[in-house]
Write a protein that holds these residues in place. Structure first.
Motif, PDB file in Angstrom:
ATOM      1  N   GLN A   1     -45.496   3.358  26.586  1.00  0.00           N
ATOM      2  CA  GLN A   1     -44.069   3.589  26.404  1.00  0.00           C
ATOM      3  C   GLN A   1     -43.381   2.346  25.847  1.00  0.00           C
ATOM      4  OE1 GLN A   1     -43.968   3.703  30.537  1.00  0.00           O
ATOM      5  NE2 GLN A   1     -42.135   2.485  30.734  1.00  0.00           N
TER       6      GLN A   1
ATOM      7  N   GLN B   1     -38.338   0.730  28.212  1.00  0.00           N
ATOM      8  CA  GLN B   1     -37.604   1.809  28.864  1.00  0.00           C
ATOM      9  C   GLN B   1     -36.185   1.385  29.151  1.00  0.00           C
ATOM     10  OE1 GLN B   1     -39.778   3.276  32.248  1.00  0.00           O
ATOM     11  NE2 GLN B   1     -38.588   5.158  32.169  1.00  0.00           N
TER      12      GLN B   1
ATOM     13  N   ASP C   1     -37.909   4.470  36.000  1.00  0.00           N
ATOM     14  CA  ASP C   1     -37.840   5.881  36.405  1.00  0.00           C
ATOM     15  C   ASP C   1     -37.021   6.110  37.670  1.00  0.00           C
ATOM     16  OD1 ASP C   1     -39.334   6.586  34.266  1.00  0.00           O
ATOM     17  OD2 ASP C   1     -41.156   7.124  35.388  1.00  0.00           O
TER      18      ASP C   1
ATOM     19  N   THR D   1     -40.877   8.485  32.551  1.00  0.00           N
ATOM     20  CA  THR D   1     -42.321   8.578  32.322  1.00  0.00           C
ATOM     21  C   THR D   1     -43.029   9.365  33.423  1.00  0.00           C
ATOM     22  OG1 THR D   1     -42.607   6.474  33.446  1.00  0.00           O
ATOM     23  CG2 THR D   1     -42.470   6.400  31.051  1.00  0.00           C
TER      24      THR D   1
END
Lengths: 137, 75
Positions: A4, A7, A11, B36
């Protein structure tokens, strides 16, 4: 982490921003329902409240399953004991208060008392004094 | 249930609720896309749909009341 790109937020934080808003929205629906005068609107808000509450629970469960949420540590037994004893006393006192008020209050008609065996009969005769205004209770 | 004309308060709550739902639609979508974790992603994607429905419900509620709203302020 390598597939990824950078970010925006971790999360857990992403999920938490949604969770926090769900909590806020749930409260607002509860307020809106209590403040509605139209029954249709009230029911609508109640339904929206229930759905929001369900979604908040769903997200919370997913987050705790993914170890994104650490729950507060449990209280020790003595703490529960303390509160329980205190509130049992409160309950007892309140029950006494209610009973007292009920027995000294202007007694309503005997029919409406239903199964209340506590009401002493002699008091009834006194209250039936014709000079007393009629009780509408 | 009989429907009554909306009060100013009810209208404010409905409007505020639509703002809230609108924010949640965008928030869930954006969060799901940059998330994710698959479980969280799935939940958020699903919930963004539900928020769209809730938004529509509120909009319908306004529409229903439009017909019975007075056209002039009552004293």
């Amino acid at each position: 982490m390598q597939q990824q790109q950078q970010q925006f937020l971790p999360d857990g934080d992403l999920a938490y921003t949604v969770l926090a808003d769900l909590k806020r929205v749930t409260r607002e629906y509860a307020t809106a329902a209590t403040e509605s005068s139209c029954p249709v609107v009230r029911q609508q808000f109640t339904q929206l409240l229930n759905t929001s509450l369900a979604m908040q629970g769903e997200l919370f469960t997913a987050m705790s399953q993914q170890q994104m949420y650490n729950t507060a540590s449990p209280v020790i037994r003595q703490e529960i004991d303390k509160q329980m004893k205190q509130y049992q006393q409160t309950q007892q006192k309140t029950n006494q208060f209610v009973q007292q008020r009920k027995s000294t209050a202007n007694p309503p008609s005997p029919q409406s008392y239903g199964g209340w065996a506590y009401q002493p009969a002699p008091q009834w005769q006194q209250q039936n004094n014709p000079q007393q205004p009629h009780s509408y209770m | 249930m009989n429907m009554q004309p909306l009060t100013a308060k009810e209208l404010e709550y409905i409007a505020d609720s639509m703002s809230n739902e609108d924010l949640l639609i965008k928030q869930c979508t954006a969060a799901a896309l940059s998330c994710t974790n698959l479980q969280i992603q799935q939940v958020l994607m699903h919930q963004s749909q539900v928020h769209m429905q809730q938004y529509q419900t509120l909009l319908n509620c306004l529409q229903q009341h439009q017909g019975i709203a007075p056209t002039q302020p009552s004293s």
